[in-house]
Write a protein that holds these residues in place. Sequence first.
Motif, PDB file in Angstrom:
ATOM      1  N   LEU A 174      70.236 -75.859  43.648  1.00 36.46           N
ATOM      2  CA  LEU A 174      68.825 -75.760  44.052  1.00 36.46           C
ATOM      3  C   LEU A 174      68.368 -76.994  44.824  1.00 36.46           C
ATOM      4  O   LEU A 174      67.588 -76.882  45.771  1.00 36.46           O
ATOM      5  CB  LEU A 174      67.946 -75.574  42.806  1.00 36.46           C
ATOM      6  CG  LEU A 174      68.212 -74.304  41.996  1.00 36.46           C
ATOM      7  CD1 LEU A 174      67.375 -74.280  40.727  1.00 36.46           C
ATOM      8  CD2 LEU A 174      67.909 -73.074  42.835  1.00 36.46           C
ATOM      9  N   LYS A 224      64.566 -78.516  28.287  1.00 36.08           N
ATOM     10  CA  LYS A 224      63.594 -78.003  29.268  1.00 36.08           C
ATOM     11  C   LYS A 224      62.201 -77.935  28.643  1.00 36.08           C
ATOM     12  O   LYS A 224      61.198 -78.176  29.315  1.00 36.08           O
ATOM     13  CB  LYS A 224      64.055 -76.636  29.791  1.00 36.08           C
ATOM     14  CG  LYS A 224      65.332 -76.739  30.628  1.00 36.08           C
ATOM     15  CD  LYS A 224      65.066 -77.428  31.971  1.00 36.08           C
ATOM     16  CE  LYS A 224      66.211 -78.211  32.530  1.00 36.08           C
ATOM     17  NZ  LYS A 224      65.963 -78.813  33.831  1.00 36.08           N
ATOM     18  N   ASN A 245      72.993 -82.634  46.160  1.00 34.94           N
ATOM     19  CA  ASN A 245      74.270 -82.337  46.822  1.00 34.94           C
ATOM     20  C   ASN A 245      74.707 -80.887  46.676  1.00 34.94           C
ATOM     21  O   ASN A 245      75.571 -80.423  47.406  1.00 34.94           O
ATOM     22  CB  ASN A 245      75.378 -83.259  46.290  1.00 34.94           C
ATOM     23  CG  ASN A 245      75.529 -83.158  44.788  1.00 34.94           C
ATOM     24  OD1 ASN A 245      74.562 -83.325  44.053  1.00 34.94           O
ATOM     25  ND2 ASN A 245      76.727 -82.859  44.322  1.00 34.94           N
ATOM     26  N   ARG A 246      74.096 -80.154  45.712  1.00 32.09           N
ATOM     27  CA  ARG A 246      74.473 -78.731  45.566  1.00 32.09           C
ATOM     28  C   ARG A 246      73.359 -77.977  44.847  1.00 32.09           C
ATOM     29  O   ARG A 246      72.384 -78.578  44.393  1.00 32.09           O
ATOM     30  CB  ARG A 246      75.809 -78.581  44.826  1.00 32.09           C
ATOM     31  CG  ARG A 246      75.791 -79.060  43.387  1.00 32.09           C
ATOM     32  CD  ARG A 246      77.207 -78.931  42.822  1.00 32.09           C
ATOM     33  NE  ARG A 246      77.354 -79.631  41.564  1.00 32.09           N
ATOM     34  CZ  ARG A 246      77.306 -79.041  40.365  1.00 32.09           C
ATOM     35  NH1 ARG A 246      77.082 -77.759  40.259  1.00 32.09           N
ATOM     36  NH2 ARG A 246      77.488 -79.749  39.275  1.00 32.09           N
ATOM     37  N   TYR A 299      70.051 -77.072  25.755  1.00 30.97           N
ATOM     38  CA  TYR A 299      69.503 -77.012  27.118  1.00 30.97           C
ATOM     39  C   TYR A 299      68.046 -76.540  27.072  1.00 30.97           C
ATOM     40  O   TYR A 299      67.183 -77.100  27.752  1.00 30.97           O
ATOM     41  CB  TYR A 299      70.353 -76.073  27.989  1.00 30.97           C
ATOM     42  CG  TYR A 299      69.784 -75.857  29.368  1.00 30.97           C
ATOM     43  CD1 TYR A 299      69.899 -76.835  30.351  1.00 30.97           C
ATOM     44  CD2 TYR A 299      69.109 -74.670  29.693  1.00 30.97           C
ATOM     45  CE1 TYR A 299      69.364 -76.637  31.630  1.00 30.97           C
ATOM     46  CE2 TYR A 299      68.579 -74.468  30.956  1.00 30.97           C
ATOM     47  CZ  TYR A 299      68.703 -75.456  31.921  1.00 30.97           C
ATOM     48  OH  TYR A 299      68.163 -75.265  33.174  1.00 30.97           O
ATOM     49  N   SER A 312      74.050 -70.691  40.478  1.00 28.12           N
ATOM     50  CA  SER A 312      74.356 -72.091  40.850  1.00 28.12           C
ATOM     51  C   SER A 312      75.500 -72.555  39.959  1.00 28.12           C
ATOM     52  O   SER A 312      76.022 -71.770  39.172  1.00 28.12           O
ATOM     53  CB  SER A 312      73.128 -72.991  40.640  1.00 28.12           C
ATOM     54  OG  SER A 312      72.946 -73.226  39.256  1.00 28.12           O
ATOM     55  N   GLY A 313      75.828 -73.833  40.056  1.00 24.37           N
ATOM     56  CA  GLY A 313      76.925 -74.345  39.235  1.00 24.37           C
ATOM     57  C   GLY A 313      76.483 -74.766  37.847  1.00 24.37           C
ATOM     58  O   GLY A 313      77.296 -75.227  37.032  1.00 24.37           O
ATOM     59  N   LEU A 314      75.195 -74.597  37.536  1.00 20.79           N
ATOM     60  CA  LEU A 314      74.624 -75.165  36.308  1.00 20.79           C
ATOM     61  C   LEU A 314      75.373 -74.761  35.040  1.00 20.79           C
ATOM     62  O   LEU A 314      75.583 -75.584  34.154  1.00 20.79           O
ATOM     63  CB  LEU A 314      73.147 -74.742  36.189  1.00 20.79           C
ATOM     64  CG  LEU A 314      72.406 -75.333  34.996  1.00 20.79           C
ATOM     65  CD1 LEU A 314      72.170 -76.827  35.176  1.00 20.79           C
ATOM     66  CD2 LEU A 314      71.061 -74.621  34.802  1.00 20.79           C
ATOM     67  N   ARG A 338      75.288 -88.252  42.159  1.00 16.68           N
ATOM     68  CA  ARG A 338      76.268 -88.911  41.283  1.00 16.68           C
ATOM     69  C   ARG A 338      77.537 -89.250  42.056  1.00 16.68           C
ATOM     70  O   ARG A 338      78.136 -90.298  41.843  1.00 16.68           O
ATOM     71  CB  ARG A 338      76.571 -87.926  40.145  1.00 16.68           C
ATOM     72  CG  ARG A 338      77.617 -88.361  39.210  1.00 16.68           C
ATOM     73  CD  ARG A 338      77.561 -87.603  37.934  1.00 16.68           C
ATOM     74  NE  ARG A 338      77.556 -86.135  38.080  1.00 16.68           N
ATOM     75  CZ  ARG A 338      77.627 -85.314  37.066  1.00 16.68           C
ATOM     76  NH1 ARG A 338      77.673 -85.817  35.844  1.00 16.68           N
ATOM     77  NH2 ARG A 338      77.632 -84.016  37.238  1.00 16.68           N
ATOM     78  N   ALA A 363      61.883 -77.847  35.674  1.00 16.17           N
ATOM     79  CA  ALA A 363      62.082 -77.430  34.280  1.00 16.17           C
ATOM     80  C   ALA A 363      62.652 -76.006  34.292  1.00 16.17           C
ATOM     81  O   ALA A 363      63.428 -75.665  35.190  1.00 16.17           O
ATOM     82  CB  ALA A 363      60.761 -77.517  33.541  1.00 16.17           C
ATOM     83  N   ASP A 408      73.458 -92.067  38.947  1.00 11.27           N
ATOM     84  CA  ASP A 408      74.013 -91.323  37.816  1.00 11.27           C
ATOM     85  C   ASP A 408      72.936 -91.240  36.739  1.00 11.27           C
ATOM     86  O   ASP A 408      72.588 -92.243  36.110  1.00 11.27           O
ATOM     87  CB  ASP A 408      75.266 -92.033  37.277  1.00 11.27           C
ATOM     88  CG  ASP A 408      75.873 -91.272  36.111  1.00 11.27           C
ATOM     89  OD1 ASP A 408      75.252 -90.288  35.634  1.00 11.27           O
ATOM     90  OD2 ASP A 408      76.971 -91.658  35.671  1.00 11.27           O
ATOM     91  N   MET A 409      72.429 -90.045  36.538  1.00 12.22           N
ATOM     92  CA  MET A 409      71.321 -89.866  35.611  1.00 12.22           C
ATOM     93  C   MET A 409      71.736 -90.026  34.141  1.00 12.22           C
ATOM     94  O   MET A 409      70.883 -90.010  33.261  1.00 12.22           O
ATOM     95  CB  MET A 409      70.677 -88.484  35.809  1.00 12.22           C
ATOM     96  CG  MET A 409      69.974 -88.316  37.140  1.00 12.22           C
ATOM     97  SD  MET A 409      68.534 -89.389  37.305  1.00 12.22           S
ATOM     98  CE  MET A 409      67.404 -88.598  36.183  1.00 12.22           C
ATOM     99  N   CYS A 441      68.727 -68.544  38.646  1.00  5.55           N
ATOM    100  CA  CYS A 441      69.356 -68.577  39.969  1.00  5.55           C
ATOM    101  C   CYS A 441      70.870 -68.777  39.828  1.00  5.55           C
ATOM    102  O   CYS A 441      71.318 -69.471  38.907  1.00  5.55           O
ATOM    103  CB  CYS A 441      68.831 -69.754  40.790  1.00  5.55           C
ATOM    104  SG  CYS A 441      67.036 -69.838  40.843  1.00  5.55           S
ATOM    105  N   ASN A 464      65.256 -83.122  40.076  1.00  2.00           N
ATOM    106  CA  ASN A 464      65.958 -81.839  40.003  1.00  2.00           C
ATOM    107  C   ASN A 464      67.281 -81.926  39.236  1.00  2.00           C
ATOM    108  O   ASN A 464      67.677 -80.970  38.580  1.00  2.00           O
ATOM    109  CB  ASN A 464      66.204 -81.364  41.444  1.00  2.00           C
ATOM    110  CG  ASN A 464      67.316 -80.348  41.536  1.00  2.00           C
ATOM    111  OD1 ASN A 464      67.114 -79.170  41.263  1.00  2.00           O
ATOM    112  ND2 ASN A 464      68.517 -80.802  41.910  1.00  2.00           N
TER     113      ASN A 464
END
Length: 329
Positions: free
Chosen positions: A36, A201, A33-34, A197, A236-238, A57, A164, A85-86, A234, A111
């Motif tokens: 990558l 990974k 949904n957002r 985090y 993103s919102g991460l 989600r 990853a 939902d992961m 990158c 992802n």
Amino acid sequence: MATLSFLRSQFFVTPRIPTHDFSGQTIIITGGNRGLGFEAARHIVRLNAARVILAVRSVDSGHDAKRELEMSTGRQDVIEIYKLDMSSQESVQRFVAQMGALDRLDAVLLNAGMYTQDFVLKDNHESTLTVNVINTFLLGILLLPILRRSAQVFKSVACITIVASDRHVMNNLPEWRESNTFRVLNDPNKAAMSQRYYVSKLLQILLARAMARRLVPGDGRPVVVLNSLTPGYCSSGLLSNAYGLTAFGFWLLAKATARPPEVGARTLVAALSKGAESHGKYLNDGEIDETALSPFVRSKEGALAQEKLWEELIEILERSRPDIRLLLG
Ligand SMILES: NC(=O)c1ccc[n+]([C@@H]2O[C@H](COP(=O)([O-])OP(=O)(O)OC[C@H]3O[C@@H](n4cnc5c(N)ncnc54)[C@H](OP(=O)(O)O)[C@@H]3O)[C@@H](O)[C@H]2O)c1
């Protein structure tokens, strides 16, 4: 070497715009949904996929993404939205049951991922481990029978790609030598959340290598290819949950080096289309590049760690799915 490779990628390499033809294919993207995942979906829809399933989600956010993708690609009736939902094994199992009705499934882009500096339990494990590692592999393994069936019927090779990160180099997971590594990582008094985090990974890469070994049948040709990749750093919102000096560090790094999400997403699409040569391998800038792995991953110690951690993962998954080993084939 891995740090040099990161800097080279960020400053001097622009991954190629994907041109692979996905005609006829059905592809699942988690977290599409957002960020990558969304940009990967845009490429894959543009490249003629027959069906793109965004497993998200929030269904509302999924439908917003669907509208935007349909508008920008001009293709209707390709994208479908499913709830996933992961952070919940129950949700993963419900999603897989729905996917059982698919007549075709060519690839799964694992992802969806999260970053947090706060220790929170989800499904009895620290949340980064639950979302990025445990349930990511649960989903990949549970989808294997559907991928295999489809590959047989359509005489194709299916693919699971795990998103990853090059940041796995930040940690060598000394806890792998503990008798139960996941138990140690789940101890709130010992958890170094500033590293979590990176640990997640690293675990993705080690466990992907271990899982790939188990997917090769007697004749040596995988029916389901499994690879992992880094998209590079990158925007993103991460990292929106980061705070304090860490958030400032990420902000600076983003200003200096970050790829736009569309550019990073090219590497996700490249991994999905790489085929059997990429089985068990790691991709950097959209190309197979094991030299971009940390020395630890490539060491004998890393090989021992991956097998030991794989057994731990399977024991965790067996608690809710006693048949999990059988699904690996
Ligand atoms: N950005 C980078 O520099 C970078 C570098 C290396 C690797 N990666 C990896 O790339 C992947 C995508 O990240 P991104 O940069 O695109 O970040 P993002 O913009 O934050 O997107 C993350 C996606 O994962 C989804 N997600 C998070 N938790 C979830 C859950 N419990 N259940 C289902 N979906 C969930 C999010 O859904 P919601 O919208 O509902 O939150 C969102 O769609 C991640 O695995 C990340 O680790 C990113």
